[in-house]
Design an enzyme around this catalytic site. Structure first.
Site, PDB file in Angstrom:
ATOM      1  N   HIS A 122      -5.700 -24.941   0.250  1.00 11.02           N
ATOM      2  CA  HIS A 122      -5.114 -23.596   0.272  1.00 11.02           C
ATOM      3  C   HIS A 122      -6.012 -22.510   0.853  1.00 11.02           C
ATOM      4  CE1 HIS A 122      -7.589 -23.469  -3.379  1.00 11.02           C
ATOM      5  NE2 HIS A 122      -7.729 -22.190  -3.092  1.00 11.02           N
ATOM      6  N   ASP A 166     -14.820 -15.472  -7.846  1.00  6.24           N
ATOM      7  CA  ASP A 166     -15.035 -14.890  -6.517  1.00  6.24           C
ATOM      8  C   ASP A 166     -13.767 -14.441  -5.818  1.00  6.24           C
ATOM      9  OD1 ASP A 166     -13.839 -17.292  -5.969  1.00  6.24           O
ATOM     10  OD2 ASP A 166     -15.652 -18.265  -5.254  1.00  6.24           O
ATOM     11  N   HIS A 219       0.407 -25.326  -2.663  1.00  4.02           N
ATOM     12  CA  HIS A 219       0.129 -23.939  -3.068  1.00  4.02           C
ATOM     13  C   HIS A 219       1.288 -23.037  -2.644  1.00  4.02           C
ATOM     14  CE1 HIS A 219      -2.072 -20.084  -3.124  1.00  4.02           C
ATOM     15  NE2 HIS A 219      -3.047 -20.691  -3.794  1.00  4.02           N
TER      16      HIS A 219
HETATM   17  C1  UD1 Z   1      -6.561 -16.673  -4.010  1.00 10.64           C
HETATM   18  C2  UD1 Z   1      -8.047 -16.309  -3.926  1.00 10.64           C
HETATM   19  C3  UD1 Z   1      -8.875 -17.557  -3.694  1.00 10.64           C
HETATM   20  C4  UD1 Z   1      -8.554 -18.644  -4.689  1.00 10.64           C
HETATM   21  C5  UD1 Z   1      -7.061 -18.903  -4.707  1.00 10.64           C
HETATM   22  C6  UD1 Z   1      -6.739 -19.894  -5.779  1.00 10.64           C
HETATM   23  C7  UD1 Z   1      -8.643 -14.151  -2.945  1.00 10.64           C
HETATM   24  C8  UD1 Z   1      -8.867 -13.387  -1.699  1.00 10.64           C
HETATM   25  N1  UD1 Z   1      -8.273 -15.430  -2.792  1.00 10.64           N
HETATM   26  O1  UD1 Z   1      -6.160 -17.119  -2.731  1.00 10.64           O
HETATM   27  O2  UD1 Z   1     -10.241 -17.227  -3.792  1.00 10.64           O
HETATM   28  O3  UD1 Z   1      -9.210 -19.835  -4.308  1.00 10.64           O
HETATM   29  O4  UD1 Z   1      -6.369 -17.674  -4.982  1.00 10.64           O
HETATM   30  O5  UD1 Z   1      -5.478 -20.447  -5.634  1.00 10.64           O
HETATM   31  O6  UD1 Z   1      -8.792 -13.606  -4.007  1.00 10.64           O
HETATM   32  N2  UD1 Z   1       1.749 -16.760  -4.051  1.00 10.64           N
HETATM   33  C9  UD1 Z   1       2.950 -16.826  -4.747  1.00 10.64           C
HETATM   34  N3  UD1 Z   1       2.902 -17.105  -6.096  1.00 10.64           N
HETATM   35  C10 UD1 Z   1       1.744 -17.326  -6.767  1.00 10.64           C
HETATM   36  C11 UD1 Z   1       0.528 -17.269  -6.032  1.00 10.64           C
HETATM   37  C12 UD1 Z   1       0.560 -16.974  -4.686  1.00 10.64           C
HETATM   38  O7  UD1 Z   1       4.024 -16.659  -4.190  1.00 10.64           O
HETATM   39  O8  UD1 Z   1       1.778 -17.566  -7.967  1.00 10.64           O
HETATM   40  C13 UD1 Z   1       1.800 -16.470  -2.594  1.00 10.64           C
HETATM   41  C14 UD1 Z   1       2.127 -14.995  -2.297  1.00 10.64           C
HETATM   42  O9  UD1 Z   1       2.966 -14.941  -1.184  1.00 10.64           O
HETATM   43  C15 UD1 Z   1       0.769 -14.402  -1.961  1.00 10.64           C
HETATM   44  C16 UD1 Z   1       0.095 -15.581  -1.278  1.00 10.64           C
HETATM   45  O10 UD1 Z   1       0.516 -16.732  -2.010  1.00 10.64           O
HETATM   46  O11 UD1 Z   1       0.862 -13.258  -1.122  1.00 10.64           O
HETATM   47  C17 UD1 Z   1      -1.417 -15.519  -1.213  1.00 10.64           C
HETATM   48  O12 UD1 Z   1      -1.988 -15.225  -2.483  1.00 10.64           O
HETATM   49  P1  UD1 Z   1      -3.501 -14.608  -2.537  1.00 10.64           P
HETATM   50  O13 UD1 Z   1      -3.902 -14.446  -3.965  1.00 10.64           O
HETATM   51  O14 UD1 Z   1      -3.601 -13.424  -1.667  1.00 10.64           O
HETATM   52  O15 UD1 Z   1      -4.370 -15.708  -1.842  1.00 10.64           O
HETATM   53  P2  UD1 Z   1      -4.684 -17.208  -2.206  1.00 10.64           P
HETATM   54  O16 UD1 Z   1      -4.781 -17.943  -0.931  1.00 10.64           O
HETATM   55  O17 UD1 Z   1      -3.754 -17.681  -3.257  1.00 10.64           O
HETATM   56  N1  UDP Z   2      -4.551 -26.957 -10.257  1.00 17.15           N
HETATM   57  C1  UDP Z   2      -3.364 -26.882 -10.996  1.00 17.15           C
HETATM   58  N2  UDP Z   2      -2.186 -27.259 -10.412  1.00 17.15           N
HETATM   59  C2  UDP Z   2      -2.116 -27.692  -9.123  1.00 17.15           C
HETATM   60  C3  UDP Z   2      -3.331 -27.736  -8.372  1.00 17.15           C
HETATM   61  C4  UDP Z   2      -4.513 -27.351  -8.960  1.00 17.15           C
HETATM   62  O1  UDP Z   2      -3.385 -26.506 -12.165  1.00 17.15           O
HETATM   63  O2  UDP Z   2      -1.020 -28.031  -8.657  1.00 17.15           O
HETATM   64  C5  UDP Z   2      -5.808 -26.527 -10.888  1.00 17.15           C
HETATM   65  C6  UDP Z   2      -7.026 -27.405 -10.695  1.00 17.15           C
HETATM   66  O3  UDP Z   2      -7.120 -28.426 -11.657  1.00 17.15           O
HETATM   67  C7  UDP Z   2      -8.170 -26.398 -10.842  1.00 17.15           C
HETATM   68  C8  UDP Z   2      -7.585 -25.124 -10.334  1.00 17.15           C
HETATM   69  O4  UDP Z   2      -6.176 -25.305 -10.271  1.00 17.15           O
HETATM   70  O5  UDP Z   2      -8.490 -26.206 -12.206  1.00 17.15           O
HETATM   71  C9  UDP Z   2      -8.130 -24.799  -8.984  1.00 17.15           C
HETATM   72  O6  UDP Z   2      -7.455 -23.720  -8.464  1.00 17.15           O
HETATM   73  P1  UDP Z   2      -7.315 -23.477  -6.932  1.00 17.15           P
HETATM   74  O7  UDP Z   2      -7.476 -24.771  -6.218  1.00 17.15           O
HETATM   75  O8  UDP Z   2      -6.047 -22.704  -6.748  1.00 17.15           O
HETATM   76  O9  UDP Z   2      -8.493 -22.482  -6.608  1.00 17.15           O
HETATM   77  P2  UDP Z   2     -10.064 -22.618  -6.356  1.00 17.15           P
HETATM   78  O10 UDP Z   2     -10.666 -23.424  -7.454  1.00 17.15           O
HETATM   79  O11 UDP Z   2     -10.255 -23.230  -5.004  1.00 17.15           O
HETATM   80  O12 UDP Z   2     -10.517 -21.200  -6.349  1.00 17.15           O
END
Ligand code: UD1
Ligand code: UDP
Length: 388
Positions: free
Chosen positions: A211, A99, A244
């Protein structure tokens, strides 16, 4: 010799990678399918950790992540990039997962080129447009664009039927995240993050991960205040919190919790370390979706820091409880769980509503059936309660 059918898997964030990796490995082992991987890299470091661990080298990397990225920014960059990839690859089927923005855009790009879509983890619904935001709408929009719906549970299947999805297009497979646990959790595991090998054994381990976008602002402030109170009031707990990468998430967490005794704030852990940390934990506090699915199968109670969940199965089984996002409610529920041994024991019963570790194999079987490579439609996954 060329393989008869070509599949393209598309993913971009940490949870999609963890849940798609077992499927990519399963598809790649099938001699009748050519399987290519395209990552949008909506996440960078958190995606790369997973790719490295599962030994997956993407065929295409759109590298779209920007700091402070907006939903529109991710959408437009990923859509343009994916269209180029689809024009080059011309797959017979595109797989998307879950999603996220990548999920929706992957399905949309495939639809624009009239390529069938397989949606892994289809049918989850909270019934609330903005909770979680934007995920509830991402999965609904993806559902409309999908041809093969891989629903993890019977309840996800019912959600799809209620939206008039054709029953023949729905396969109940279990969740591939349970397949992933088979690769990661080990007895006597040694953590790559050295501090985790010397956690105080006399303390109860509480693992936290938050997060979600809809929790940014006051809800996250309230969560942090509650965590601070819990750690100060319960001197027998030790809190580990891999934070995160999102800067909007990091700032309040660091402001409220850095420097507290018995709190270890870490960078995101690789999935091997994280799954094994969950395995050692007394309790998990989270707004994450994936953790709600993994923890019940490890027999670890989860307190959900959200108002609603689209994953009702573990709530019904009793291993997941919803605390909401008010400070008082969180402190009250967690305190009860830490003090009431009977309640804790009931919640710590291992149940597997989300899968038996064979979800990827069922998805492959469904795909082979779809392509006419076998005559038998695979049987649906049926959850069974287990004691643990
Ligand atoms: C995204 C997904 C969410 C999912 C989450 C899992 C959308 C809208 N949201 O949210 O559904 O639950 O990932 O973790 O698709 N960033 C880094 N390095 C990384 C990852 C993220 O620096 O490896 C930082 C960046 O500044 C980025 C920000 O996190 O702009 C937000 O990342 P984004 O993918 O937009 O949203 P999430 O809250 O991570
Ligand atoms: N996870 C990970 N490292 C971390 C925290 C979570 O590998 O430090 C894993 C966790 O076991 C799960 C997945 O990340 O499999 C969940 O991802 P996240 O919480 O980012 O997203 P969501 O499931 O809410 O979309």
């Amino acid at each position: 010799m060329a393989k008869p059918f070509r599949c393209l898997t598309v993913f971009g964030t940490r949870p999609e990678a963890i849940k798609m990796a077992p499927l990519v490995l399963e598809l790649r082992a099938c001699s009748e399918l050519e399987t290519l991987v395209c990552v949008t890299a909506q996440h960078r470091e958190m995606l790369d950790q997973v790719l490295e661990l599962f030994g997956i080298v993407p065929d295409f990397d759109l590298d779209v992540m920007q700091h402070g990225q907006t939903l529109t920014g991710i959408t437009t960059r990923a859509l343009a990039g994916l269209d180029n990839v689809l024009a080059q690859v011309c797959p017979d089927l595109v797989f998307v997962h879950g999603d996220t923005t990548t999920t929706f855009v992957g399905a949309l790009a495939a639809f624009y080129r009239q390529i069938p879509v397989g949606h892994v983890e289809a049918g989850l619904r909270s019934g609330r447009k903005y909770a979680p935001y934007p995920e509830e709408l991402n999965r609904k929009l993806t559902g409309v664009l999908t041809d093969l719906h891989f629903a993890p549970t019977a309840s996800a299947r019912r959600n799809l039927l209620a939206e008039n999805v054709t029953p023949a297009g729905i396969f109940v497979t279990g969740n591939t995240v349970i397949d992933a646990l088979r690769y990661t959790v080990r007895e006597n595991y040694r953590f790559t993050r050295e501090e985790l090998n010397s956690l105080p054994v006399e303390k109860r381990l509480v693992v936290v991960e938050v997060h979600r976008r809809e929790n940014l602002g006051e809800p996250l402030e309230a969560i942090c205040r509650a965590l601070r109170r819990l750690v100060l009031e319960h001197t027998d707990i030790f809190m580990v919190f891999p934070v995160h990468k999102n800067p909007a998430v990091r700032e309040p967490i660091i402001r409220h919790l850095r420097g507290l005794e018995r709190v270890l704030l870490l960078e995101p852990l690789d999935v091997n370390d994280f799954h094994n940390l969950m395995h050692k934990a007394t309790l998990l506090l989270t707004d994450s979706g994936g953790i709600q699915e993994e923890a019940p199968s490890l027999g670890r109670p989860v307190v959900v820091l959200r108002e609603v969940t689209e994953r009702p199965e573990a709530v019904e089984a009793g291993t997941v409880a919803i605390a909401g996002v008010q400070e008082e409610g969180i402190v009250t529920l967690v305190t009860r769980l830490l003090r009431d041994a009977m309640l804790y024991k009931r919640m710590a019963a291992a149940v597997n509503p989300y899968g038996d570790g064979q979800a990827s194999a069922r998805i492959l079987a469904a795909v082979r059936w779809h392509f006419g490579l076998c005559r038998e439609r695979p049987e649906d996954f049926a959850a069974a309660r287990q004691s643990g």
